[in-house]
Structure formats: C-alpha cells, structure tokens
Write an enzyme that holds these catalytic residues in place. Structure first.
Site, mmCIF file in Angstrom:
data_model
loop_
_atom_site.group_PDB
_atom_site.id
_atom_site.type_symbol
_atom_site.label_atom_id
_atom_site.label_comp_id
_atom_site.label_asym_id
_atom_site.label_seq_id
_atom_site.Cartn_x
_atom_site.Cartn_y
_atom_site.Cartn_z
ATOM 1 N N SER A 138 0.808 -0.999 0.426
ATOM 2 C CA SER A 138 0.201 -0.290 -0.233
ATOM 3 C C SER A 138 0.377 1.412 -0.191
ATOM 4 O O SER A 138 1.770 1.087 0.870
ATOM 5 C CB SER A 138 -0.505 0.216 0.827
ATOM 6 O OG SER A 138 -1.535 1.070 1.649
ATOM 7 N N LYS A 164 -0.901 -1.351 -4.728
ATOM 8 C CA LYS A 164 -2.236 -0.397 -3.889
ATOM 9 C C LYS A 164 -1.624 0.916 -4.175
ATOM 10 O O LYS A 164 -0.871 1.258 -3.485
ATOM 11 C CB LYS A 164 -2.196 -0.529 -3.415
ATOM 12 C CG LYS A 164 -3.836 0.147 -1.717
ATOM 13 C CD LYS A 164 -4.412 -1.260 -1.232
ATOM 14 C CE LYS A 164 -4.387 -0.248 0.231
ATOM 15 N NZ LYS A 164 -5.196 -0.436 1.505
ATOM 16 N N LYS A 166 -2.874 5.256 -2.813
ATOM 17 C CA LYS A 166 -3.787 5.926 -2.682
ATOM 18 C C LYS A 166 -4.123 7.042 -3.138
ATOM 19 O O LYS A 166 -2.960 7.650 -3.902
ATOM 20 C CB LYS A 166 -3.330 6.426 -0.450
ATOM 21 C CG LYS A 166 -2.776 5.423 -0.757
ATOM 22 C CD LYS A 166 -4.638 4.455 0.599
ATOM 23 C CE LYS A 166 -3.517 3.581 1.932
ATOM 24 N NZ LYS A 166 -5.280 3.481 2.225
ATOM 25 N N ASP A 192 -6.953 3.499 -3.352
ATOM 26 C CA ASP A 192 -7.617 3.249 -2.353
ATOM 27 C C ASP A 192 -7.882 5.083 -1.775
ATOM 28 O O ASP A 192 -6.777 5.458 -1.834
ATOM 29 C CB ASP A 192 -6.772 2.419 -1.260
ATOM 30 C CG ASP A 192 -7.991 2.471 0.281
ATOM 31 O OD1 ASP A 192 -8.620 3.081 0.429
ATOM 32 O OD2 ASP A 192 -7.046 1.799 0.758
ATOM 33 N N GLU A 217 -11.169 1.141 -3.915
ATOM 34 C CA GLU A 217 -11.460 0.356 -2.477
ATOM 35 C C GLU A 217 -12.030 1.499 -1.740
ATOM 36 O O GLU A 217 -11.558 3.006 -1.949
ATOM 37 C CB GLU A 217 -10.361 0.288 -1.618
ATOM 38 C CG GLU A 217 -10.469 -0.164 -0.124
ATOM 39 C CD GLU A 217 -8.724 -0.772 0.514
ATOM 40 O OE1 GLU A 217 -7.522 -0.588 -0.162
ATOM 41 O OE2 GLU A 217 -9.057 -0.485 1.996
ATOM 42 N N ASP A 242 -13.685 -0.994 2.636
ATOM 43 C CA ASP A 242 -13.043 -1.848 3.957
ATOM 44 C C ASP A 242 -13.277 -1.058 5.317
ATOM 45 O O ASP A 242 -14.701 -1.927 5.702
ATOM 46 C CB ASP A 242 -11.593 -0.298 3.700
ATOM 47 C CG ASP A 242 -10.393 -0.683 4.826
ATOM 48 O OD1 ASP A 242 -10.669 -0.863 5.566
ATOM 49 O OD2 ASP A 242 -9.359 -0.376 4.319
ATOM 50 N N LYS A 266 -9.677 -6.545 8.009
ATOM 51 C CA LYS A 266 -8.867 -6.200 8.669
ATOM 52 C C LYS A 266 -9.390 -6.988 10.442
ATOM 53 O O LYS A 266 -10.987 -6.322 10.461
ATOM 54 C CB LYS A 266 -8.488 -4.758 8.693
ATOM 55 C CG LYS A 266 -7.875 -4.536 7.628
ATOM 56 C CD LYS A 266 -8.042 -2.230 7.230
ATOM 57 C CE LYS A 266 -7.709 -1.625 6.286
ATOM 58 N NZ LYS A 266 -7.353 -0.840 6.725
ATOM 59 N N GLY A 294 -4.382 -3.579 6.571
ATOM 60 C CA GLY A 294 -3.529 -3.930 7.145
ATOM 61 C C GLY A 294 -3.572 -2.013 7.403
ATOM 62 O O GLY A 294 -4.303 -1.608 7.432
HETATM 63 O O1 OSB Z 1 -7.070 2.003 4.050
HETATM 64 O O2 OSB Z 1 -5.882 0.332 3.553
HETATM 65 C C1 OSB Z 1 -6.220 1.458 5.000
HETATM 66 C C2 OSB Z 1 -3.379 1.929 7.119
HETATM 67 C C3 OSB Z 1 -3.839 2.790 7.518
HETATM 68 C C4 OSB Z 1 -5.289 3.204 7.272
HETATM 69 C C5 OSB Z 1 -5.881 3.040 6.455
HETATM 70 C C6 OSB Z 1 -4.851 2.012 5.948
HETATM 71 C C7 OSB Z 1 -4.016 1.632 5.899
HETATM 72 C C8 OSB Z 1 -3.148 1.372 5.184
HETATM 73 C C9 OSB Z 1 -1.606 0.370 5.587
HETATM 74 O O3 OSB Z 1 -3.661 1.038 2.844
HETATM 75 C C10 OSB Z 1 -1.682 -1.289 4.424
HETATM 76 C C11 OSB Z 1 -0.411 -1.787 5.735
HETATM 77 O O4 OSB Z 1 -0.410 -1.395 6.901
HETATM 78 O O5 OSB Z 1 0.158 -1.734 5.101
HETATM 79 MG MG MG Z 2 -8.218 0.744 3.200
#
Ligand code: OSB
Ligand code: MG
Length: 377
Positions: A138, A164, A166, A192, A217, A242, A266, A294
């Site tokens: 991510s 992925k 953001k 995401d 996402e 999510d 999660k 995560g």
């Molecule tokens: O939306 O998946 C998410 C981290 C903090 C809060 C939300 C998200 C995330 C990540 C991190 O995408 C994923 C990781 O732990 O590598």
């Molecule tokens: Mg997410």
C-alpha cells in the site's frame, strides 16, 4: 479454558521509515499499543491494538482504545473463566457499542493464549491451511505522479504481487495513469480512496475504468452502502469495501445491495477473529473474494494478520508488507520478510503468534505502561 489474571498495556512509539499519507491524514510515527495477556495457567501472549493516532480512519484512537480496554472491556475477562476464544466476542460486545479495535486486541490475544495452551500456532488454531500468503504493498499519496511511479517500480522489483496506490481528489486519475503506463503489463493494481469522494464524483471516478484496476477501495463514506451500490452500477471496476464493513451484517448488506464485489478484512476493524472468520465464510458462500488489509502494524499485529490470511478465501494479496517496509527495526524476531515471489511465510514452528517478541527493546521504548488486574476497575 481461558482465565486471564493480568493484562499489561504499553505504548511504544515506532517511527515509519517514510511518512504514510492517505486522503484523511499523514502518519510519521506510529504510537503502538501493545497488550501482554497473562493466563492463570502461565501462558502469556502479546497482542496489538491497531487504532491510529487520530480518529481519521475510524472513530477510535490509541487513547480511546486504552480507555475502553481499561474501563469496560478488560474487566469482563480478568478473573473470569471463558470456555473458548470464540466466546470472547459476545462477552465484549454486550452493551458496548463500537470500540472494535479495542475489543479485537483483547479477543485476538485470547485466541493466541488458546494457541499457546494447545501448543499450536495461531494459523493452525483457526484452521488456515496455507504456508505462505501473497503480499501486496500500500503506497501512500506522493507529491507528484513521477514520485509515485518510482515508488511503484521499486515495489514491483521487490516482488510485491499487488500494487495499491492511495488516491484523493487532485491526486488520482493522472497518478494512476502514470503508474499503469510504467508498470509491467499484467501487474495487479488498485487504488484506495479512504472515503475521499461523494456520489457527485461518479463521472470522475468512472475514468478509473480505463486502467483495468483489480478494484477501487472505499471511494465513498463508510455509511454510504446505498451510494456505493449506485456507484458500482456506474463503474466497471469492482468496488472493495474497507471502512464500511464493521460487522457481519454490514457485509450481508453489501452483498444484498451490491455495494461492492470484494471485501478488505482487517480483524481490528471488525472486532477480532470471530467476526473476521464469519465474514470470510459469508463471502466464500457468495463467491466474494476477500483479502487482508493492514493498519501499519508492528510485527506483533502482523502475526495476527498473516495467520488470518492463511484461510482459504483470502484470494487476493494482502497489505502484509515485511517489517523493513515500515521500520528500521521491528519488535519481533525473526522480523517479517517477503521472498522474491512476494510471499510471506506463515509461522508454523513456534506456538502462539509464532514469532518472539523483543521484550528488552519494548522495555526501552515504552513511554506509557499500565497493569490491569481482576477487580481493579
Ligand atoms: O485504508 O487500508 C487502509 C493504513 C492506515 C489506515 C488505513 C489504511 C492503511 C493502509 C496501510 O493502507 C496498509 C499497511 O499496513 O501496509
Ligand atoms: Mg483501505
């Protein structure tokens, strides 16, 4: 039988190797909340509460979780006999709304205590057959498309099986286009948004369809299941939820309303393993693939995610990056590693969470500490 007689809470700061920016905020240093659970049989195990520093992803934070655990949740377990870890969810859920990440830390810790007692690893306890789990990365929002492209190329050469990125308004279509144009064709990619859009942005988001993403996402607000369904009708790209999926009923609603076609599980977000497994099974029955998300966990939280991702309907690579992607040094031995095929090994040798926790290092890092005992609250 689980009978806890002490739970130690600790906060340790862990600085990320690079800031992680999502649409709702940026993290440079994680405040990690660790729990050490002690059972009367002498079994002990570590757990992690994945709540963030600020309430931008969910309403919980490390501080609300600490309070909820001390005041309302831990007293329900301390000094009591609980038949099995499967019973813990109901005990914590009764008349306590929300606080899922606080509940999950305790509940998953009880699963690990049960694994210790039975001398098996977490994955064996929950029936996860896989020995390796596929891993994606991510990547946080970058300052421009070129910076994102560099980061994504590095990830592909590291072996990650899913990229992925953001996104947020202003850092979306052109960023994804640049990455898609540069990565080897066939690389699994997704975006995401962490709820950064509204249904008014539907025509804008439809532009993502040309990139062949495996999913987008959480484009809309967590409560917008009906609007996600409308957006899904207008988009070819599958929507993955999510933030919206906080319990089994929300997942049933997603399926019934067709608000999305994929679920990010999660365990912290849904209150632990019991609900995670129910969502996993529900999705399997409906042909909905799931994958493990995560929360920038330390190596302790990672152990729980990797064990969960060893279940069969985790069909897509999880956000299960190795320790070195996040930290100069993790708090577990061995650290989490990923092989060149983008796979993380599921621990099978050591009972409980399957990795050793570096207590001396944790002692050095601890900035806040509290012992919870029966009857103390
Ligand atoms: O939306 O998946 C998410 C981290 C903090 C809060 C939300 C998200 C995330 C990540 C991190 O995408 C994923 C990781 O732990 O590598
Ligand atoms: Mg997410």
């Amino acid at each position: 039988m689980i009978h806890l007689d002490r739970i130690t809470l600790r906060e340790i700061p862990l600085r990320l190797r690079e800031p992680f920016r999502i649409s709702s905020g940026v993290v440079e240093e994680r405040r990690i909340l660790l729990l050490e659970l002690h059972d009367v049989t002498g079994a002990t195990e570590w757990a992690e509460c994945v709540a963030g520093e600020t309430p931008n992803y969910s309403s919980e934070t490390i501080d609300t979780a600490w309070f909820a655990i001390r005041e309302w949740l831990a007293p329900r377990l301390l000094g009591k006999s609980v038949a099995s870890p499967e019973a813990v969810h109901g005990i914590l859920e009764r008349n306590v709304c929300g606080h899922n990440m606080a509940k999950a830390a305790l509940e998953m810790g009880c699963y690990a205590i049960a694994a210790r007692q039975q001398n098996v690893t977490l994955s064996t306890l929950i029936g996860g057959p896989r020995d390796r789990v596929a891993t994606g990365i991510s990547i946080g929002i970058q300052k421009d498309p070129q910076a994102l492209v560099e980061r994504a190329l590095r990830a592909v050469s590291d072996g990650y099986r899913k990229i992925k990125v953001k996104i947020q308004p202003g850092s979306d279509i052109e960023f994804v286009r640049a990455v898609r144009a540069t990565l080897p064709s066939g690389t699994d990619m997704m975006a995401d948004a962490n709820s950064a859009y509204t249904l008014d942005d539907a025509n804008h988001l439809v532009q993502l369809d040309e990139f062949g993403l495996i999913m987008v996402e959480q484009p809309l607000h967590r409560d917008d299941l009906v609007r996600h369904a409308e957006l899904q009708r207008r988009m070819k790209t599958s929507i993955c939820l999510d933030e919206s999926i906080t319990d089994v009923a929300r997942c049933e609603d997603m399926i019934a309303l067709k608000s999305g076609r994929i679920v990010n599980i999660k365990p912290g977000r849904v209150g632990g393993y019991t609900v995670s497994r129910r969502i996993h099974d529900l999705c399997a029955q409906h042909g909905v693939p799931v994958w493990c998300g995560g929360m920038l966990e330390s190596g302790v939280g990672r152990a729980y995610n990797v064990a969960l991702a060893s279940l069969p309907n985790f069909k897509l690579p999880g956000d299960l990056s190795p320790s070195a992607r996040y930290w100069e040094r993790d708090i577990v031995t061995p650290e989490w590693t990923m092989d060149s095929e983008g796979m993380v090994s599921v621990p099978r040798r050591q009972a409980g969470i399957g990795v050793a926790v570096d207590r001396d290092r944790i002692d050095d890092l601890t900035v806040r500490h509290e012992e919870l005992r029966p009857g103390a609250a």
